[in-house]
Design a protein around this motif. Structure first.
Motif, PDB file in Angstrom:
ATOM      1  N   VAL A 116      34.682   1.811  27.583  1.00 28.04           N
ATOM      2  CA  VAL A 116      33.738   1.486  26.518  1.00 28.04           C
ATOM      3  C   VAL A 116      32.993   2.758  26.132  1.00 28.04           C
ATOM      4  N   SER A 117      32.841   2.960  24.835  1.00 29.56           N
ATOM      5  CA  SER A 117      32.086   4.100  24.315  1.00 29.56           C
ATOM      6  C   SER A 117      31.139   3.604  23.243  1.00 29.56           C
ATOM      7  N   GLN A 118      30.109   4.389  22.989  1.00 30.86           N
ATOM      8  CA  GLN A 118      29.208   4.116  21.875  1.00 30.86           C
ATOM      9  C   GLN A 118      29.435   5.229  20.861  1.00 30.86           C
ATOM     10  N   SER A 119      29.461   4.833  19.601  1.00 32.51           N
ATOM     11  CA  SER A 119      29.712   5.804  18.550  1.00 32.51           C
ATOM     12  C   SER A 119      28.752   5.563  17.401  1.00 32.51           C
ATOM     13  N   THR A 136      29.317  10.843  16.207  1.00 37.58           N
ATOM     14  CA  THR A 136      29.215  11.028  17.652  1.00 37.58           C
ATOM     15  C   THR A 136      29.950   9.926  18.401  1.00 37.58           C
ATOM     16  N   MET A 137      30.342  10.258  19.609  1.00 40.96           N
ATOM     17  CA  MET A 137      30.904   9.271  20.531  1.00 40.96           C
ATOM     18  C   MET A 137      30.496   9.699  21.930  1.00 40.96           C
ATOM     19  N   SER A 138      30.000   8.755  22.715  1.00 38.26           N
ATOM     20  CA  SER A 138      29.643   9.052  24.097  1.00 38.26           C
ATOM     21  C   SER A 138      30.061   7.889  24.986  1.00 38.26           C
ATOM     22  N   GLY A 139      30.265   8.221  26.239  1.00 35.45           N
ATOM     23  CA  GLY A 139      30.669   7.193  27.188  1.00 35.45           C
ATOM     24  C   GLY A 139      30.793   7.780  28.569  1.00 35.45           C
ATOM     25  N   ASP A 140      31.369   7.008  29.459  1.00 36.48           N
ATOM     26  CA  ASP A 140      31.564   7.439  30.834  1.00 36.48           C
ATOM     27  C   ASP A 140      32.945   6.979  31.285  1.00 36.48           C
ATOM     28  N   ILE A 141      33.760   7.927  31.708  1.00 36.48           N
ATOM     29  CA  ILE A 141      35.115   7.606  32.165  1.00 36.48           C
ATOM     30  C   ILE A 141      35.052   6.773  33.440  1.00 36.48           C
TER      31      ILE A 141
END
Length: 177
Positions: A116-119, A136-141
């Motif tokens: 899941v990512s937030q963009s 932008t896109m951010s998340g955690d692998i």
């Protein structure tokens, strides 16, 4: 035989180093790209805020022509959604914020929701009627060791596609102005 022992020892040391370093790498990532478009935020939002218009500028289908996109019941506003499948993978997105003057935010789900990512695409009005659009896109692998290495590569992997998409968006919007 001594050469084989040396080679085997070198391989073991290399693997241990890769694993140990991977344990300390952050698994979170952020990708960010921007472009200045000669248009007001509301003109840009016609293409960004309506999922039916993403095909005019989004870069993913250029990279994978097998992608099939399915629109949700809503294609505009909070709750608008779409999903896709293709050789490069599957995913879905849902708008969580929608403003013709500020931009959009959305949640991204890849591989049946495993990642899941937030963009967001944020509009920053400039002088002379131009608008800076930042994607932008951010998340955690999340996965230790390998996740840190993937997080390090996200900027290179996704950033190029963001650059292409923003260039496409700029050309699309400016050609319609």
């Amino acid at each position: 035989m001594k050469i084989l022992k040396t080679i085997f020892s070198a391989i073991i040391i290399f693997i241990v180093i890769v694993v140990v370093v991977g344990l300390f790498l952050p698994t979170s990532y952020t990708v960010e790209r921007s472009v200045v478009i000669d248009a007001a935020p509301t003109q840009i939002h016609k293409y960004v805020g309506d999922l039916n218009n993403w095909s005019a500028w989004e870069p993913w289908m250029e990279g994978d022509p097998t992608i099939i996109v399915t629109q949700g019941e809503k294609t505009k506003g909070i709750g608008a959604s779409q999903s896709w499948v293709g050789d490069s993978g599957d995913g879905a997105l849902t708008f969580t914020k929608d403003s013709p003057t500020e931009g959009i935010e959305y949640d991204l789900f890849f591989d049946d929701g495993a990642y899941v990512s937030q963009s967001a695409m944020v509009y920053d009005p400039l002088e002379d009627g131009e608008t800076k659009v930042t994607w932008t896109m951010s998340g955690d692998i999340g996965a230790p060791v390998i996740g840190g290495y993937f997080a390090l590569m996200m900027n290179a992997m996704v950033g190029e596609m963001f650059d292409k998409g923003l260039s496409n968006l700029k050309n699309t919007v400016e050609d319609q102005s």
